[in-house]
Design a protein around this motif. Structure first.
Motif, mmCIF file in Angstrom:
data_model
loop_
_atom_site.group_PDB
_atom_site.id
_atom_site.type_symbol
_atom_site.label_atom_id
_atom_site.label_comp_id
_atom_site.label_asym_id
_atom_site.label_seq_id
_atom_site.Cartn_x
_atom_site.Cartn_y
_atom_site.Cartn_z
ATOM 1 N N HIS A 1 -50.255 24.505 24.503
ATOM 2 C CA HIS A 1 -49.514 24.474 25.761
ATOM 3 C C HIS A 1 -48.311 23.555 25.598
ATOM 4 C CE1 HIS A 1 -48.599 23.900 30.013
ATOM 5 N NE2 HIS A 1 -49.457 24.866 30.300
ATOM 6 N N SER A 2 -47.264 23.835 26.288
ATOM 7 C CA SER A 2 -46.085 22.955 26.266
ATOM 8 C C SER A 2 -46.455 21.580 26.794
ATOM 9 C CB SER A 2 -44.985 23.525 27.165
ATOM 10 O OG SER A 2 -44.586 24.781 26.718
ATOM 11 N N ASN A 3 -45.790 20.546 26.290
ATOM 12 C CA ASN A 3 -46.001 19.204 26.806
ATOM 13 C C ASN A 3 -45.617 19.170 28.276
ATOM 14 O OD1 ASN A 3 -46.749 18.502 24.228
ATOM 15 N ND2 ASN A 3 -44.893 17.353 23.783
ATOM 16 N N LEU A 4 -46.377 18.396 29.062
ATOM 17 C CA LEU A 4 -46.206 18.423 30.511
ATOM 18 C C LEU A 4 -46.829 17.187 31.129
ATOM 19 C CD1 LEU A 4 -45.707 20.281 33.151
ATOM 20 C CD2 LEU A 4 -48.123 20.853 32.889
ATOM 21 N N ILE A 5 -46.217 16.705 32.178
ATOM 22 C CA ILE A 5 -46.836 15.704 33.050
ATOM 23 C C ILE A 5 -46.691 16.241 34.457
ATOM 24 C CG2 ILE A 5 -46.741 13.364 33.987
ATOM 25 C CD1 ILE A 5 -45.631 12.427 31.332
ATOM 26 N N THR A 6 -47.811 16.288 35.202
ATOM 27 C CA THR A 6 -47.779 16.804 36.566
ATOM 28 C C THR A 6 -48.807 16.065 37.415
ATOM 29 O OG1 THR A 6 -47.758 18.839 37.896
ATOM 30 C CG2 THR A 6 -49.453 18.677 36.183
ATOM 31 N N ILE A 7 -48.726 16.283 38.691
ATOM 32 C CA ILE A 7 -49.650 15.694 39.664
ATOM 33 C C ILE A 7 -50.704 16.738 40.003
ATOM 34 C CG2 ILE A 7 -49.837 14.765 42.011
ATOM 35 C CD1 ILE A 7 -48.238 12.983 40.117
ATOM 36 N N ILE A 8 -51.952 16.288 40.161
ATOM 37 C CA ILE A 8 -52.986 17.195 40.670
ATOM 38 C C ILE A 8 -53.437 16.706 42.037
ATOM 39 C CG2 ILE A 8 -53.741 17.852 38.354
ATOM 40 C CD1 ILE A 8 -56.357 16.202 39.131
ATOM 41 N N ILE A 9 -54.062 17.602 42.771
ATOM 42 C CA ILE A 9 -54.580 17.282 44.103
ATOM 43 C C ILE A 9 -56.107 17.354 44.061
ATOM 44 C CG2 ILE A 9 -52.490 18.109 45.251
ATOM 45 C CD1 ILE A 9 -54.067 20.685 45.941
ATOM 46 N N PRO A 10 -56.773 16.814 45.085
ATOM 47 C CA PRO A 10 -58.238 16.910 45.099
ATOM 48 C C PRO A 10 -58.706 18.356 45.076
ATOM 49 C CG PRO A 10 -57.485 15.309 46.714
ATOM 50 C CD PRO A 10 -56.261 16.028 46.211
ATOM 51 N N GLY A 11 -59.724 18.608 44.240
ATOM 52 C CA GLY A 11 -60.263 19.959 44.149
ATOM 53 C C GLY A 11 -61.132 20.141 42.919
ATOM 54 N N GLU A 12 -61.391 21.379 42.620
ATOM 55 C CA GLU A 12 -62.283 21.740 41.521
ATOM 56 C C GLU A 12 -61.533 21.818 40.199
ATOM 57 O OE1 GLU A 12 -64.765 25.681 40.092
ATOM 58 O OE2 GLU A 12 -64.343 25.426 42.225
ATOM 59 N N LEU A 13 -62.095 21.189 39.184
ATOM 60 C CA LEU A 13 -61.579 21.263 37.825
ATOM 61 C C LEU A 13 -62.646 21.961 36.988
ATOM 62 C CD1 LEU A 13 -59.814 18.645 35.702
ATOM 63 C CD2 LEU A 13 -61.948 19.595 34.857
ATOM 64 N N ARG A 14 -62.218 22.933 36.160
ATOM 65 C CA ARG A 14 -63.146 23.641 35.280
ATOM 66 C C ARG A 14 -62.667 23.510 33.845
ATOM 67 N NH1 ARG A 14 -61.726 27.117 39.140
ATOM 68 N NH2 ARG A 14 -60.719 28.585 37.730
ATOM 69 N N TYR A 15 -63.611 23.457 32.921
ATOM 70 C CA TYR A 15 -63.260 23.442 31.504
ATOM 71 C C TYR A 15 -64.353 24.137 30.718
ATOM 72 C CZ TYR A 15 -66.395 19.385 31.345
ATOM 73 O OH TYR A 15 -67.486 18.553 31.451
ATOM 74 N N ARG A 16 -63.960 24.715 29.577
ATOM 75 C CA ARG A 16 -64.890 25.428 28.700
ATOM 76 C C ARG A 16 -64.996 24.644 27.396
ATOM 77 N NH1 ARG A 16 -66.819 30.151 29.675
ATOM 78 N NH2 ARG A 16 -65.190 30.636 31.160
ATOM 79 N N MET A 17 -66.232 24.281 27.050
ATOM 80 C CA MET A 17 -66.482 23.490 25.844
ATOM 81 C C MET A 17 -66.118 24.301 24.597
ATOM 82 S SD MET A 17 -67.527 20.576 26.914
ATOM 83 C CE MET A 17 -68.156 19.819 25.435
ATOM 84 N N ALA A 18 -65.471 23.628 23.648
ATOM 85 C CA ALA A 18 -65.133 24.270 22.372
ATOM 86 C C ALA A 18 -66.421 24.596 21.631
ATOM 87 C CB ALA A 18 -64.257 23.345 21.538
ATOM 88 N N GLY A 19 -66.444 25.715 20.974
ATOM 89 C CA GLY A 19 -67.611 26.112 20.196
ATOM 90 C C GLY A 19 -68.625 26.876 21.012
ATOM 91 N N SER A 20 -69.221 26.243 22.021
ATOM 92 C CA SER A 20 -70.286 26.881 22.801
ATOM 93 C C SER A 20 -69.754 27.832 23.866
ATOM 94 C CB SER A 20 -71.170 25.827 23.471
ATOM 95 O OG SER A 20 -70.468 25.191 24.537
ATOM 96 N N GLY A 21 -68.550 27.579 24.349
ATOM 97 C CA GLY A 21 -67.998 28.410 25.417
ATOM 98 C C GLY A 21 -68.602 28.119 26.776
ATOM 99 N N GLU A 22 -69.459 27.116 26.857
ATOM 100 C CA GLU A 22 -70.125 26.770 28.109
ATOM 101 C C GLU A 22 -69.106 26.192 29.101
ATOM 102 O OE1 GLU A 22 -73.618 23.704 29.557
ATOM 103 O OE2 GLU A 22 -73.503 24.264 27.455
ATOM 104 N N GLU A 23 -69.104 26.743 30.329
ATOM 105 C CA GLU A 23 -68.169 26.265 31.349
ATOM 106 C C GLU A 23 -68.804 25.143 32.168
ATOM 107 O OE1 GLU A 23 -65.056 28.626 33.579
ATOM 108 O OE2 GLU A 23 -66.529 28.289 35.180
#
Length: 138
Positions: free
Chosen positions: A37-59
């Motif tokens: 992804h391009s380098n970036l700095i941004t603000i986030i707001i309260p809410g849901e964050l999701r991520y997928r683990m490398a290798g296992s694909g577990e969210e």
């Protein structure tokens, strides 16, 4: 190839992991981050964050507060005031905090601009926690 993802709160390092993707709540909607992804700095707001683990694909999911989200090469850092899993949430306490903030906001004429802003911010965060908890509570 994966992203090195770190979440830092005032109390602790809430997460440090290798992930395949991250979806964060931005002011203009969700934003997904993948490797290269391009380098970036941004603000986030309260809410849901999701991520997928490398290798296992577990969210995984967390509720996060306001914060600064930075991408530099394949290193991602989120500095936020809140990062919780459903197991960390006491729904009754959250509902009480929402009610207290709403009651205080009804007295707007007695509040300073700073007090109103702080209450609005707290209310948004508590509502995000409640929505997240109700969505993922098992």
């Amino acid at each position: 190839m994966s992203l090195h993802f770190k979440i830092i709160t005032p109390d602790r390092t809430a997460l440090e992991a290798e992930v395949d993707n991250i979806v964060v709540p931005g002011a203009l909607g969700e934003m997904e981050v993948l490797t290269q992804h391009s380098n970036l700095i941004t603000i986030i707001i309260p809410g849901e964050l999701r991520y997928r683990m490398a290798g296992s694909g577990e969210e995984h999911q967390l509720v996060v507060g306001s914060g600064v989200f930075q991408i530099e090469h394949d290193r991602v850092i989120l500095t936020t005031d809140l990062a919780l899993e459903t197991s960390d949430i006491d729904e009754k306490s959250v509902e009480e905090a929402i009610a207290a903030a709403q009651e205080a906001l009804r007295q707007q004429e007695k509040l300073t601009v700073e007090e109103r802003r702080r209450l609005d911010t707290n209310l948004a965060k508590q509502l995000a926690i409640l929505e997240f908890n109700r969505k993922y509570k098992r």
